[in-house]
Design a protein around this motif. Structure first.
Motif, PDB file in Angstrom:
ATOM      1  N   GLN A 219      25.661  13.470  -1.893  1.00 23.30           N
ATOM      2  CA  GLN A 219      26.825  13.677  -3.084  1.00 23.30           C
ATOM      3  C   GLN A 219      27.735  15.380  -1.689  1.00 23.30           C
ATOM      4  N   ARG A 220      26.988  16.470  -1.176  1.00 18.04           N
ATOM      5  CA  ARG A 220      27.305  16.619  -1.117  1.00 18.04           C
ATOM      6  C   ARG A 220      27.945  16.259   0.058  1.00 18.04           C
ATOM      7  N   ALA A 221      27.549  15.739   1.543  1.00 24.26           N
ATOM      8  CA  ALA A 221      28.263  15.886   2.412  1.00 24.26           C
ATOM      9  C   ALA A 221      29.541  14.656   2.436  1.00 24.26           C
ATOM     10  N   PHE A 222      29.122  14.132   1.098  1.00 25.12           N
ATOM     11  CA  PHE A 222      30.132  13.248   1.339  1.00 25.12           C
ATOM     12  C   PHE A 222      31.271  12.567  -0.497  1.00 25.12           C
ATOM     13  N   SER A 223      31.224  13.655  -1.436  1.00 22.84           N
ATOM     14  CA  SER A 223      32.022  14.458  -2.069  1.00 22.84           C
ATOM     15  C   SER A 223      31.818  13.259  -3.359  1.00 22.84           C
ATOM     16  N   GLY A 224      30.774  13.130  -2.744  1.00 21.91           N
ATOM     17  CA  GLY A 224      30.708  11.990  -4.221  1.00 21.91           C
ATOM     18  C   GLY A 224      30.741  10.355  -4.037  1.00 21.91           C
ATOM     19  N   VAL A 225      30.874  10.095  -3.354  1.00 25.12           N
ATOM     20  CA  VAL A 225      31.480   8.429  -2.404  1.00 25.12           C
ATOM     21  C   VAL A 225      29.480   8.335  -2.982  1.00 25.12           C
ATOM     22  N   PRO A 226      29.936   7.053  -2.998  1.00 25.52           N
ATOM     23  CA  PRO A 226      28.445   5.896  -3.717  1.00 25.52           C
ATOM     24  C   PRO A 226      28.191   5.499  -2.086  1.00 25.52           C
ATOM     25  N   ILE A 227      26.525   5.819  -2.223  1.00 27.30           N
ATOM     26  CA  ILE A 227      25.791   5.891  -0.516  1.00 27.30           C
ATOM     27  C   ILE A 227      24.402   4.955  -1.325  1.00 27.30           C
ATOM     28  N   TRP A 228      24.036   5.461  -3.218  1.00 26.91           N
ATOM     29  CA  TRP A 228      23.243   4.745  -2.677  1.00 26.91           C
ATOM     30  C   TRP A 228      22.650   3.246  -3.841  1.00 26.91           C
ATOM     31  N   THR A 229      23.752   3.539  -4.132  1.00 22.46           N
ATOM     32  CA  THR A 229      24.306   2.412  -5.387  1.00 22.46           C
ATOM     33  C   THR A 229      24.667   1.013  -4.525  1.00 22.46           C
ATOM     34  N   ARG A 230      25.201   1.083  -3.563  1.00 24.10           N
ATOM     35  CA  ARG A 230      25.805  -0.019  -2.649  1.00 24.10           C
ATOM     36  C   ARG A 230      24.755   0.224  -1.274  1.00 24.10           C
ATOM     37  N   ASP A 231      25.089  -1.366  -0.516  1.00 22.94           N
ATOM     38  CA  ASP A 231      24.468  -1.443   0.531  1.00 22.94           C
ATOM     39  C   ASP A 231      25.276  -0.736   1.859  1.00 22.94           C
ATOM     40  N   ILE A 232      24.842   0.410   1.655  1.00 21.12           N
ATOM     41  CA  ILE A 232      26.117   1.333   2.774  1.00 21.12           C
ATOM     42  C   ILE A 232      25.826   1.000   4.218  1.00 21.12           C
ATOM     43  N   ASP A 233      24.057  -0.171   4.788  1.00 19.24           N
ATOM     44  CA  ASP A 233      24.224  -0.522   5.805  1.00 19.24           C
ATOM     45  C   ASP A 233      25.025  -1.376   5.998  1.00 19.24           C
ATOM     46  N   ARG A 234      25.808  -1.870   5.331  1.00 14.82           N
ATOM     47  CA  ARG A 234      26.938  -2.985   5.107  1.00 14.82           C
ATOM     48  C   ARG A 234      28.096  -2.678   5.071  1.00 14.82           C
ATOM     49  N   PHE A 235      28.518  -2.132   4.359  1.00 14.40           N
ATOM     50  CA  PHE A 235      30.286  -1.232   3.305  1.00 14.40           C
ATOM     51  C   PHE A 235      30.090   0.192   4.155  1.00 14.40           C
ATOM     52  N   ALA A 236      29.434   0.577   5.195  1.00 12.53           N
ATOM     53  CA  ALA A 236      29.931   1.943   5.240  1.00 12.53           C
ATOM     54  C   ALA A 236      31.297   2.099   6.204  1.00 12.53           C
ATOM     55  N   THR A 237      32.202   2.423   5.443  1.00 11.60           N
ATOM     56  CA  THR A 237      33.723   2.673   5.910  1.00 11.60           C
ATOM     57  C   THR A 237      33.497   3.451   7.509  1.00 11.60           C
ATOM     58  N   GLU A 238      35.265   3.230   8.161  1.00 12.85           N
ATOM     59  CA  GLU A 238      35.231   3.514   9.343  1.00 12.85           C
ATOM     60  C   GLU A 238      35.190   4.671   8.962  1.00 12.85           C
ATOM     61  N   SER A 239      36.026   6.237   8.057  1.00 10.78           N
ATOM     62  CA  SER A 239      35.925   7.336   7.294  1.00 10.78           C
ATOM     63  C   SER A 239      34.937   7.753   6.824  1.00 10.78           C
ATOM     64  N   LEU A 240      33.879   7.086   6.523  1.00 11.46           N
ATOM     65  CA  LEU A 240      32.331   7.650   6.237  1.00 11.46           C
ATOM     66  C   LEU A 240      31.668   7.392   7.370  1.00 11.46           C
ATOM     67  N   LEU A 241      31.816   7.143   8.249  1.00 10.25           N
ATOM     68  CA  LEU A 241      31.095   7.029   9.284  1.00 10.25           C
ATOM     69  C   LEU A 241      31.949   8.418  10.169  1.00 10.25           C
ATOM     70  N   ALA A 242      32.509   8.364  10.297  1.00  7.40           N
ATOM     71  CA  ALA A 242      34.099   9.513  11.051  1.00  7.40           C
ATOM     72  C   ALA A 242      33.114  10.784  10.581  1.00  7.40           C
ATOM     73  N   GLU A 243      33.348  10.992   8.880  1.00  4.90           N
ATOM     74  CA  GLU A 243      33.358  12.385   8.449  1.00  4.90           C
ATOM     75  C   GLU A 243      31.446  12.583   8.844  1.00  4.90           C
ATOM     76  N   ALA A 244      30.782  11.557   8.890  1.00  6.89           N
ATOM     77  CA  ALA A 244      29.274  12.094   9.344  1.00  6.89           C
ATOM     78  C   ALA A 244      29.136  12.344  10.522  1.00  6.89           C
ATOM     79  N   SER A 245      30.522  11.575  11.613  1.00  8.67           N
ATOM     80  CA  SER A 245      30.374  12.233  12.712  1.00  8.67           C
ATOM     81  C   SER A 245      30.573  13.516  12.669  1.00  8.67           C
ATOM     82  N   ASP A 246      31.679  14.215  12.225  1.00 10.12           N
ATOM     83  CA  ASP A 246      32.415  15.446  12.409  1.00 10.12           C
ATOM     84  C   ASP A 246      31.169  16.133  11.483  1.00 10.12           C
TER      85      ASP A 246
END
Length: 325
Positions: free
Chosen positions: A41-68
């Motif tokens: 919640q803090r890292a991705f500003s409320g983007v749903p992570i655990w309520t979906r299959d994040i390993d399949r549906f992770a977007t390029e922008s989410l990966l870039a944010e995690a990388s930064d």
């Protein structure tokens, strides 16, 4: 610092080789002293992570944010999501609800309805994380520890969900459902045939980008995986059509059991033990291609024209009886 820029994480453990994204995020949360939900919640500003299959549906922008925020190279995070198999295991741009060869998580309000991830208790003890390859439907045996993989707690049969496991207790990974120590699950073994292991190795090698030689023909990784997935779809008989497994020699069938599909659902939905049996049957069909295949077609009275079935790949057409295709 720009006001829109988020601070970097205090603790940012590096992804282990072959680790899946959700496992890495769970370990990052633990390293920062937060629950998985609060951390994301803090890292991705409320983007749903655990309520979906994040390993399949992770977007390029989410990966870039995690990388930064983690200072982990983006190319390393791209290797931790199922999309990295695109073009080798399943076709680019595939839009189906279930990806070929990828086990579905079946998430509904954070609840996992499917046994969508396998695990090896000894790998968990050694590495302390979940692996990306455990989401591949053909992975039924651990090549490192020579143990059958599991897809549930051996005590309560709850699906294996790494990010719901409480970390921090050395030598213990408790099942979220009943508290059973999953590291002890290796004590109970369900044997996997050598045929299934051999086919698993072939598919794993192909998924890494290697060309496969089948019947003197060079197949790309995608051709090989699509062909075997098509054969899986006609492996078992139903009330209207025969199946390839019925044409497998009787000596093999005695050890594998009756060739009956465990479910009307797609192969990716089956439990891991049922998938292991199906791979054993498929390995028998692939033996000395196309000799055993042609024999299985004739003895099993197989029709390739099942409702909803995809068109067989070219190398399947060339290896079989064209009158039946």
């Amino acid at each position: 610092m720009c006001p829109c820029t988020k601070p970097q994480w205090v603790a940012h453990p590096h992804p282990r080789r072959g680790e899946i994204l959700s496992s890495w995020l769970s370990r990052c949360a633990f390293a920062n002293g937060l629950s998985g939900h609060c951390f994301t919640q803090r890292a991705f500003s409320g983007v749903p992570i655990w309520t979906r299959d994040i390993d399949r549906f992770a977007t390029e922008s989410l990966l870039a944010e995690a990388s930064d925020q983690s200072r982990i190279k983006l190319r390393n995070l791209r290797k931790s999501v199922l999309r990295c198999y695109e073009g080798r295991v399943f076709a680019p741009g595939y839009g189906g609800s279930v990806l070929p060869w990828i086990t579905p998580a079946g998430i509904y309000h954070r609840v996992r309805r499917h046994h969508g991830s396998a695990y090896c208790p000894l790998c968990l003890a050694e590495y302390g994380c979940a692996m990306l390859v455990w989401r591949l439907a053909w992975m039924v045996h651990c090549p490192r520890h020579e143990l059958p993989l599991r897809d549930a707690c051996p005590q309560c049969d709850a699906p294996f969900v790494f990010h719901r496991i409480a970390l921090g207790d050395p030598g213990r990974l408790p099942c979220p459902g009943c508290g059973y120590n999953l590291l002890r699950a290796a004590a109970v073994e369900l044997p996997v045939t050598m045929q299934a292991r051999s086919l698993q190795r072939a598919l794993t090698c192909s998924s890494a980008g290697h060309i496969r030689m089948i019947g003197g023909r060079a197949l790309s990784p995608l051709e090989f995986s699509q062909g075997l997935r098509f054969l899986i779809s006609i492996l078992y008989p139903n009330k209207h059509f025969g199946g390839l497994a019925e044409g497998v020699r009787y000596k093999s069938r005695r050890h594998l059991g009756d060739p009956i599909a465990p479910s009307t659902k797609a192969f990716e939905h089956w439990r891991i033990r049922d998938r292991a049996v199906a791979l054993s049957y498929l390995a028998e069909v692939m033996d000395q291609w196309p000799v055993a295949f042609i024999k299985a077609i004739s003895q099993g009275e197989v029709s390739f024209s099942r409702p909803g079935a995809t068109a067989p790949p070219a190398w399947i057409l060339q290896g079989g009886d064209r009158n039946k295709l």
